[in-house]
Design a protein around this motif. Structure first.
Motif, PDB file in Angstrom:
ATOM      1  N   ASP A 191       7.642 -17.159   2.677  1.00  0.00           N
ATOM      2  CA  ASP A 191       7.025 -16.114   3.312  1.00  0.00           C
ATOM      3  C   ASP A 191       5.652 -16.549   4.058  1.00  0.00           C
ATOM      4  O   ASP A 191       5.306 -16.023   5.085  1.00  0.00           O
ATOM      5  N   ILE A 192       4.991 -17.478   3.534  1.00  0.00           N
ATOM      6  CA  ILE A 192       3.824 -18.019   3.709  1.00  0.00           C
ATOM      7  C   ILE A 192       4.015 -18.813   5.475  1.00  0.00           C
ATOM      8  O   ILE A 192       3.209 -18.904   6.232  1.00  0.00           O
ATOM      9  N   HIS A 193       5.222 -19.333   5.627  1.00  0.00           N
ATOM     10  CA  HIS A 193       5.530 -20.350   6.589  1.00  0.00           C
ATOM     11  C   HIS A 193       5.792 -19.318   7.677  1.00  0.00           C
ATOM     12  O   HIS A 193       4.993 -20.031   8.917  1.00  0.00           O
ATOM     13  N   SER A 194       6.152 -18.175   7.930  1.00  0.00           N
ATOM     14  CA  SER A 194       6.191 -17.307   8.984  1.00  0.00           C
ATOM     15  C   SER A 194       4.580 -17.021   9.349  1.00  0.00           C
ATOM     16  O   SER A 194       4.442 -16.785  10.628  1.00  0.00           O
ATOM     17  N   SER A 195       3.731 -16.734   8.453  1.00  0.00           N
ATOM     18  CA  SER A 195       2.229 -16.643   8.798  1.00  0.00           C
ATOM     19  C   SER A 195       1.493 -17.879   9.355  1.00  0.00           C
ATOM     20  O   SER A 195       0.947 -17.592  10.175  1.00  0.00           O
ATOM     21  N   VAL A 196       1.965 -18.847   8.835  1.00  0.00           N
ATOM     22  CA  VAL A 196       1.606 -20.114   9.476  1.00  0.00           C
ATOM     23  C   VAL A 196       1.852 -20.154  10.867  1.00  0.00           C
ATOM     24  O   VAL A 196       0.908 -20.554  11.746  1.00  0.00           O
ATOM     25  N   SER A 197       3.188 -19.711  11.204  1.00  0.00           N
ATOM     26  CA  SER A 197       3.681 -20.158  12.586  1.00  0.00           C
ATOM     27  C   SER A 197       3.007 -19.067  13.492  1.00  0.00           C
ATOM     28  O   SER A 197       3.135 -19.329  14.627  1.00  0.00           O
ATOM     29  N   ARG A 198       2.699 -17.853  12.656  1.00  0.00           N
ATOM     30  CA  ARG A 198       1.937 -16.833  13.649  1.00  0.00           C
ATOM     31  C   ARG A 198       0.693 -17.439  14.196  1.00  0.00           C
ATOM     32  O   ARG A 198       0.143 -16.866  15.301  1.00  0.00           O
ATOM     33  N   VAL A 199      -0.077 -18.221  13.139  1.00  0.00           N
ATOM     34  CA  VAL A 199      -1.119 -18.725  13.793  1.00  0.00           C
ATOM     35  C   VAL A 199      -1.254 -19.632  15.089  1.00  0.00           C
ATOM     36  O   VAL A 199      -1.786 -19.386  15.875  1.00  0.00           O
ATOM     37  N   GLY A 200       0.029 -20.546  14.948  1.00  0.00           N
ATOM     38  CA  GLY A 200       0.263 -21.228  16.107  1.00  0.00           C
ATOM     39  C   GLY A 200       0.544 -20.666  17.565  1.00  0.00           C
ATOM     40  O   GLY A 200       0.323 -20.825  18.417  1.00  0.00           O
ATOM     41  N   LYS A 201       1.568 -19.441  17.195  1.00  0.00           N
ATOM     42  CA  LYS A 201       1.686 -18.619  18.324  1.00  0.00           C
ATOM     43  C   LYS A 201       0.394 -17.929  18.800  1.00  0.00           C
ATOM     44  O   LYS A 201       0.411 -17.731  19.907  1.00  0.00           O
ATOM     45  N   ALA A 202      -0.517 -17.569  17.820  1.00  0.00           N
ATOM     46  CA  ALA A 202      -1.595 -17.038  18.544  1.00  0.00           C
ATOM     47  C   ALA A 202      -2.527 -17.868  19.381  1.00  0.00           C
ATOM     48  O   ALA A 202      -2.924 -17.512  20.142  1.00  0.00           O
ATOM     49  N   ILE A 203      -2.542 -19.274  18.721  1.00  0.00           N
ATOM     50  CA  ILE A 203      -3.237 -20.177  19.733  1.00  0.00           C
ATOM     51  C   ILE A 203      -2.584 -20.466  21.013  1.00  0.00           C
ATOM     52  O   ILE A 203      -3.345 -20.336  21.895  1.00  0.00           O
ATOM     53  N   ASP A 204      -1.224 -20.397  20.928  1.00  0.00           N
ATOM     54  CA  ASP A 204      -0.706 -20.614  22.433  1.00  0.00           C
ATOM     55  C   ASP A 204      -0.890 -19.534  23.392  1.00  0.00           C
ATOM     56  O   ASP A 204      -0.987 -19.599  24.631  1.00  0.00           O
ATOM     57  N   ARG A 205      -0.997 -18.209  22.549  1.00  0.00           N
ATOM     58  CA  ARG A 205      -0.886 -16.958  23.211  1.00  0.00           C
ATOM     59  C   ARG A 205      -2.273 -16.641  24.044  1.00  0.00           C
ATOM     60  O   ARG A 205      -2.566 -16.401  25.228  1.00  0.00           O
ATOM     61  N   ASN A 206      -3.313 -17.285  23.217  1.00  0.00           N
ATOM     62  CA  ASN A 206      -4.878 -16.965  23.737  1.00  0.00           C
ATOM     63  C   ASN A 206      -5.352 -18.143  24.382  1.00  0.00           C
ATOM     64  O   ASN A 206      -6.705 -17.767  24.965  1.00  0.00           O
ATOM     65  N   PHE A 207      -5.112 -19.280  24.159  1.00  0.00           N
ATOM     66  CA  PHE A 207      -5.391 -20.226  24.936  1.00  0.00           C
ATOM     67  C   PHE A 207      -4.607 -21.226  25.722  1.00  0.00           C
ATOM     68  O   PHE A 207      -3.548 -21.301  25.440  1.00  0.00           O
ATOM     69  N   ASP A 208      -5.192 -21.931  26.856  1.00  0.00           N
ATOM     70  CA  ASP A 208      -4.339 -22.557  27.816  1.00  0.00           C
ATOM     71  C   ASP A 208      -4.252 -23.979  27.183  1.00  0.00           C
ATOM     72  O   ASP A 208      -5.336 -24.576  27.164  1.00  0.00           O
ATOM     73  N   SER A 209      -3.166 -24.482  26.973  1.00  0.00           N
ATOM     74  CA  SER A 209      -3.171 -25.827  26.300  1.00  0.00           C
ATOM     75  C   SER A 209      -3.421 -26.970  27.391  1.00  0.00           C
ATOM     76  O   SER A 209      -3.678 -28.066  27.110  1.00  0.00           O
ATOM     77  N   GLU A 210      -3.170 -26.717  28.687  1.00  0.00           N
ATOM     78  CA  GLU A 210      -3.493 -27.656  29.871  1.00  0.00           C
ATOM     79  C   GLU A 210      -4.864 -27.017  30.417  1.00  0.00           C
ATOM     80  O   GLU A 210      -4.571 -26.291  31.361  1.00  0.00           O
ATOM     81  N   ILE A 211      -5.859 -27.744  29.813  1.00  0.00           N
ATOM     82  CA  ILE A 211      -7.105 -27.397  30.771  1.00  0.00           C
ATOM     83  C   ILE A 211      -7.506 -28.562  31.590  1.00  0.00           C
ATOM     84  O   ILE A 211      -8.599 -28.350  32.035  1.00  0.00           O
ATOM     85  N   CYS A 212      -6.850 -29.681  31.628  1.00  0.00           N
ATOM     86  CA  CYS A 212      -7.081 -30.810  32.490  1.00  0.00           C
ATOM     87  C   CYS A 212      -7.210 -30.503  33.816  1.00  0.00           C
ATOM     88  O   CYS A 212      -8.042 -30.861  34.319  1.00  0.00           O
ATOM     89  N   GLY A 213      -6.425 -29.544  34.304  1.00  0.00           N
ATOM     90  CA  GLY A 213      -6.264 -29.100  35.776  1.00  0.00           C
ATOM     91  C   GLY A 213      -7.541 -28.323  36.057  1.00  0.00           C
ATOM     92  O   GLY A 213      -7.822 -27.944  37.436  1.00  0.00           O
ATOM     93  N   VAL A 214      -8.672 -28.103  35.033  1.00  0.00           N
ATOM     94  CA  VAL A 214      -9.781 -26.846  35.446  1.00  0.00           C
ATOM     95  C   VAL A 214     -10.658 -27.981  36.381  1.00  0.00           C
ATOM     96  O   VAL A 214     -11.378 -27.455  37.225  1.00  0.00           O
ATOM     97  N   VAL A 215     -10.912 -29.095  35.831  1.00  0.00           N
ATOM     98  CA  VAL A 215     -11.829 -29.910  36.659  1.00  0.00           C
ATOM     99  C   VAL A 215     -11.120 -30.758  37.801  1.00  0.00           C
ATOM    100  O   VAL A 215      -9.847 -31.288  37.602  1.00  0.00           O
ATOM    101  N   SER A 216     -11.615 -30.972  39.010  1.00  0.00           N
ATOM    102  CA  SER A 216     -11.051 -31.457  39.971  1.00  0.00           C
ATOM    103  C   SER A 216     -10.820 -32.891  39.937  1.00  0.00           C
ATOM    104  O   SER A 216     -11.810 -33.599  39.328  1.00  0.00           O
TER     105      SER A 216
END
Length: 393
Positions: A81-106
């Motif tokens: 049951d804890i595994h599902s909670s851990v996976s939700r943390v990863g999904k929250a990170i993907d949902r709230n943060f942009d994993s590709e930020i290299c394109g921010v700077v020219s």
């Protein structure tokens, strides 16, 4: 910050589940061990008596095996049951943060990828040296084949050696450094040398009446500082009256506060960095803190540029497309914006002071010239454009 809070909430849930599961697991296993221990004692007693295994003990052993199996299955199920909670943390990170930020700077900001890598490695090495992680910095230099001059490393090596001595309450290296740099410290209006002598004097006072003569003799070091630190010297000399009774129970007990050591470390680091032309905080830590503030704004700019297909907006290497407020903590120098053109001045367009005292940019001055004369847009006073003088902040 809202994105960070969302991820933090999910992480708190996982940590709470881990804590609860750990406590439940420990309690269940302890109960099981106690139960098995009792059964083992009964079996050992029956074996010693030489009696055959009774039907009751056989039933108890069957129940024990079943209990062990049920407990293990229950703990394994709770762990899944804890595994599902851990996976939700990863999904929250993907949902709230942009994993590709290299394109921010020219890409035009960097001359090349090799140059980008070299600058980043140098910033990390300087940060490690400044934080006292000398062995880690040396290892990074070797693995990255980064060539760092001894002249660059020497100030950091010396500062860290003295700071480590101060942490060990050894004033010798710091006093030696302050005396050798006395004139330059005076030019900075630094009180470092006096504070070091004061702390050494306080250490002698802490030694009790046996150190009284030595403390009086050492007080001669205060003579050069008598004019600027008269009050503090008077307090220290007045504390000698209570030396035989003990400073701990006197009005001068504050002199023995351990906070003086933390203060002297901070004072030395600040003044020494100022003297050697180094920043108190490493450029990497400052850049990282500034980047955390600026990144959300840059992400929004990136999205707008992509939606409106106006990729040419950000074409300059040395400036951002819009102004980003980083707070007073990141103000390191004065900035002058031309009141006429409303542009920040630069080396190619410096601020110019007119005869009347008003200041405009050079580009504004050139635009205001009419018939070889310049009329100040504020006074207005007529003057020769050649009389304007460049100002350096």
């Amino acid at each position: 910050m809202e994105q960070c809070a969302c991820v933090e909430r999910e992480l708190d849930k996982v940590l709470q589940k881990f804590l609860t599961y750990g406590q439940h697991c420990e309690q269940s296993l302890e109960e099981l061990l106690h139960y098995v221990g009792q059964l083992r004692a009964e079996l050992a007693s029956a074996a010693l008596q030489g009696t055959p295994l009774s039907a009751t003990l056989s039933l108890v052993m069957s129940q024990c095996c079943r209990k062990i199996k049920d407990t293990v299955q229950k703990l394994a199920s709770d762990h899944k049951d804890i595994h599902s909670s851990v996976s939700r943390v990863g999904k929250a990170i993907d949902r709230n943060f942009d994993s590709e930020i290299c394109g921010v700077v020219s890409d035009a900001v960097w001359d090349s990828r090799e140059k980008q890598q070299q600058i980043l490695q140098m910033a990390i090495v300087e940060h490690l040296y400044q934080q006292g992680m000398l062995s880690v910095a040396e290892e990074l230099c070797q693995e990255s084949t980064l060539n760092v001059d001894l002249d660059f490393k020497q100030p950091f090596l010396e500062l860290n050696r003295i700071v480590e001595a101060l942490h060990a309450q050894d004033l010798g290296p710091a006093l030696e450094w302050a005396v050798s740099h006395r004139q330059r410290l005076l030019e900075l209006n630094s009180s470092l040398e006096f504070k070091l002598h004061r702390l050494h004097f306080i250490r002698l006072l802490a030694g009790g009446p046996e150190k009284q003569l030595e403390a009086l003799s050492y007080a001669r070091h205060f003579q050069p500082f008598a004019r600027l630190h008269q009050r503090e010297i008077q307090v220290m000399m007045g504390s000698l009256v209570y030396l035989r009774l003990g400073l701990e129970k006197s009005p001068y007990c504050h002199l023995l506060d351990n906070s003086h050591w933390a203060e002297i470390c901070e004072t030395f680091t600040r003044d020494a960095c100022s003297l050697l032309g180094l920043s108190v905080e490493s450029p990497l830590s400052v850049s990282f803190a500034s980047g955390c503030v600026a990144l959300p704004v840059l992400m929004n700019i990136k999205a707008v540029i992509e939606q409106r297909q106006c990729t040419g907006v950000w074409s300059h290497k040395d400036e951002l497309p819009i102004e980003i407020e980083l707070g007073m903590k990141c103000w390191y120098h004065s900035v002058f914006a031309c009141p006429i053109l409303r542009q920040q001045t630069s080396d190619s367009n410096p601020p110019i002071k007119l005869i009347c005292g008003h200041v405009i940019s050079r580009d504004a001055l050139n635009k205001l010239i009419n018939g070889g004369k310049l009329k100040c847009p504020y006074c207005p006073m007529e003057q020769n454009p050649a009389d304007g003088k460049r100002i350096i902040f």
